[in-house]
Design a protein around this motif. Structure first.
Motif, short mmCIF file in Angstrom:
data_model
loop_
_atom_site.label_atom_id
_atom_site.label_comp_id
_atom_site.label_asym_id
_atom_site.label_seq_id
_atom_site.Cartn_x
_atom_site.Cartn_y
_atom_site.Cartn_z
N MET A 68 0.82 -1.22 0.00
CA MET A 68 0.00 0.00 0.00
C MET A 68 0.85 1.27 0.00
SD MET A 68 -3.26 -1.04 2.40
CE MET A 68 -2.35 -1.70 3.80
N VAL A 69 2.15 1.12 0.18
CA VAL A 69 3.06 2.26 0.22
C VAL A 69 3.76 2.36 -1.14
CG1 VAL A 69 5.12 3.21 1.35
CG2 VAL A 69 3.42 1.94 2.70
N PRO A 70 3.59 3.49 -1.82
CA PRO A 70 4.16 3.61 -3.17
C PRO A 70 5.64 3.25 -3.26
CG PRO A 70 2.71 5.46 -2.75
CD PRO A 70 2.83 4.70 -1.44
N ARG A 71 6.41 3.65 -2.29
CA ARG A 71 7.86 3.44 -2.35
C ARG A 71 8.24 1.96 -2.29
NH1 ARG A 71 12.19 6.64 1.38
NH2 ARG A 71 14.00 6.07 0.13
N THR A 72 7.44 1.15 -1.59
CA THR A 72 7.77 -0.27 -1.41
C THR A 72 6.83 -1.20 -2.19
OG1 THR A 72 6.37 -0.34 0.58
CG2 THR A 72 8.74 0.10 0.88
N ARG A 73 5.91 -0.63 -2.95
CA ARG A 73 4.85 -1.40 -3.60
C ARG A 73 5.38 -2.55 -4.46
NH1 ARG A 73 1.27 2.52 -5.52
NH2 ARG A 73 0.54 2.32 -3.38
N ARG A 74 6.27 -2.26 -5.37
CA ARG A 74 6.72 -3.31 -6.29
C ARG A 74 7.44 -4.45 -5.56
NH1 ARG A 74 8.93 -0.02 -11.56
NH2 ARG A 74 6.90 0.80 -12.15
N LEU A 75 8.33 -4.10 -4.65
CA LEU A 75 9.05 -5.11 -3.90
C LEU A 75 8.08 -5.94 -3.05
CD1 LEU A 75 11.75 -6.37 -3.15
CD2 LEU A 75 11.96 -4.64 -1.35
N ALA A 76 7.14 -5.28 -2.40
CA ALA A 76 6.15 -5.98 -1.58
C ALA A 76 5.27 -6.88 -2.45
CB ALA A 76 5.30 -4.99 -0.80
N ALA A 77 4.92 -6.42 -3.63
CA ALA A 77 4.10 -7.25 -4.53
C ALA A 77 4.87 -8.51 -4.92
CB ALA A 77 3.70 -6.45 -5.76
N TRP A 78 6.14 -8.37 -5.24
CA TRP A 78 6.96 -9.55 -5.53
C TRP A 78 7.05 -10.44 -4.30
CZ3 TRP A 78 7.41 -11.37 -10.03
CH2 TRP A 78 7.57 -10.56 -11.15
N GLY A 79 7.15 -9.83 -3.12
CA GLY A 79 7.18 -10.61 -1.88
C GLY A 79 5.89 -11.40 -1.68
N LEU A 80 4.75 -10.80 -2.02
CA LEU A 80 3.48 -11.52 -1.92
C LEU A 80 3.42 -12.69 -2.90
CD1 LEU A 80 0.97 -8.57 -1.44
CD2 LEU A 80 1.52 -10.38 0.22
N VAL A 81 3.94 -12.47 -4.10
CA VAL A 81 3.99 -13.57 -5.08
C VAL A 81 4.81 -14.72 -4.49
CG1 VAL A 81 4.90 -14.27 -7.32
CG2 VAL A 81 3.62 -12.12 -7.11
N ALA A 82 5.97 -14.40 -3.93
CA ALA A 82 6.83 -15.44 -3.35
C ALA A 82 6.15 -16.11 -2.15
CB ALA A 82 8.17 -14.82 -2.92
N LEU A 83 5.50 -15.32 -1.31
CA LEU A 83 4.81 -15.88 -0.14
C LEU A 83 3.70 -16.83 -0.56
CD1 LEU A 83 4.37 -15.90 2.95
CD2 LEU A 83 2.78 -14.00 2.61
N LEU A 84 2.92 -16.43 -1.55
CA LEU A 84 1.83 -17.29 -2.02
C LEU A 84 2.36 -18.61 -2.58
CD1 LEU A 84 -0.32 -14.47 -3.56
CD2 LEU A 84 -1.07 -16.01 -1.72
N ILE A 85 3.48 -18.54 -3.25
CA ILE A 85 4.09 -19.77 -3.76
C ILE A 85 4.61 -20.61 -2.59
CG2 ILE A 85 6.03 -20.67 -5.10
CD1 ILE A 85 5.55 -18.20 -7.00
N ALA A 86 5.17 -19.96 -1.60
CA ALA A 86 5.73 -20.67 -0.44
C ALA A 86 4.67 -21.38 0.38
CB ALA A 86 6.52 -19.70 0.44
N VAL A 87 3.49 -20.80 0.49
CA VAL A 87 2.44 -21.42 1.31
C VAL A 87 1.56 -22.37 0.50
CG1 VAL A 87 2.40 -19.51 2.97
CG2 VAL A 87 0.74 -19.54 1.09
N PHE A 88 1.81 -22.48 -0.79
CA PHE A 88 1.00 -23.37 -1.63
C PHE A 88 1.02 -24.83 -1.14
CE2 PHE A 88 0.04 -25.76 -5.55
CZ PHE A 88 -1.23 -25.25 -5.78
N PRO A 89 2.14 -25.33 -0.65
CA PRO A 89 2.12 -26.71 -0.13
C PRO A 89 1.08 -26.93 0.97
CG PRO A 89 4.38 -26.02 -0.45
CD PRO A 89 3.51 -24.79 -0.66
N ALA A 90 0.81 -25.92 1.78
CA ALA A 90 -0.23 -26.06 2.81
C ALA A 90 -1.60 -26.24 2.17
CB ALA A 90 -0.23 -24.85 3.75
N ASN A 91 -1.85 -25.53 1.08
CA ASN A 91 -3.13 -25.69 0.38
C ASN A 91 -3.24 -27.06 -0.27
OD1 ASN A 91 -4.34 -23.06 0.85
ND2 ASN A 91 -2.65 -22.29 -0.37
N VAL A 92 -2.14 -27.53 -0.84
CA VAL A 92 -2.14 -28.87 -1.43
C VAL A 92 -2.34 -29.92 -0.34
CG1 VAL A 92 -0.73 -30.58 -2.66
CG2 VAL A 92 -0.74 -28.17 -3.41
N TYR A 93 -1.65 -29.73 0.78
CA TYR A 93 -1.80 -30.66 1.91
C TYR A 93 -3.25 -30.71 2.38
CZ TYR A 93 -1.34 -32.55 6.65
OH TYR A 93 -1.49 -33.29 7.78
#
Length: 142
Positions: A68-93
């Motif tokens: 939500m902060v313009p200065r960190t938006r792109r990096l945070a968005a990439w972080g969310l992409v990585a986080l969602l991929i990281a927690v995907f095994p829990a959804n598969v489980y």
């Protein structure tokens, strides 16, 4: 026709950014409010499920605010992409193990097989939603 859709999406991009950010902050806070619920869906192959729940909660809060902060938006968005991929095994489980979540409302305790599997494609939607913010907002103020 395609330009009309593009214009409508562009107009929605900024408001949806704040919806997404708040959703991640709330989800992250819930990791601390009811950590045992989240720990139950951590696949058994991962050590220290409660620590992983807290770590992912911190990440969701930080990245939800960051997007939500313009200065960190792109990096945070990439972080969310990585986080969602990281927690995907829990959804598969959850989808494959038939784990029943104790201590939550009945509709969450033991979701249907269809409900368990329906979560998986939504992860793709969430990844794409976060990825959308790795690109500048329409007015280029980011």
């Amino acid at each position: 026709m395609a330009d009309d859709l593009t214009d409508r999406l562009a107009r929605c991009k900024r408001p949806l950014l704040y919806v997404m950010g708040v959703l991640y902050v709330v989800a992250g806070v819930l990791h601390f409010v009811v950590p045992d619920l989240y720990a139950q869906v951590v696949p058994p192959v991962f050590p220290r499920p409660l620590a992983l729940v807290y770590l992912s909660g911190i990440a969701e809060i930080a990245l939800g605010i960051g997007v939500m902060v313009p200065r960190t938006r792109r990096l945070a968005a990439w972080g969310l992409v990585a986080l969602l991929i990281a927690v995907f095994p829990a959804n598969v489980y959850m989808a494959t193990s038939g784990v029943a979540i104790t201590g939550s409302p009945a509709f969450v305790d033991d979701p249907s097989t269809t409900g368990r599997w329906a979560r998986l494609p939504f992860q793709v939607v969430f990844v794409l939603w976060a990825w959308w913010y790795t690109r500048p907002l329409p007015d280029a103020t980011n």
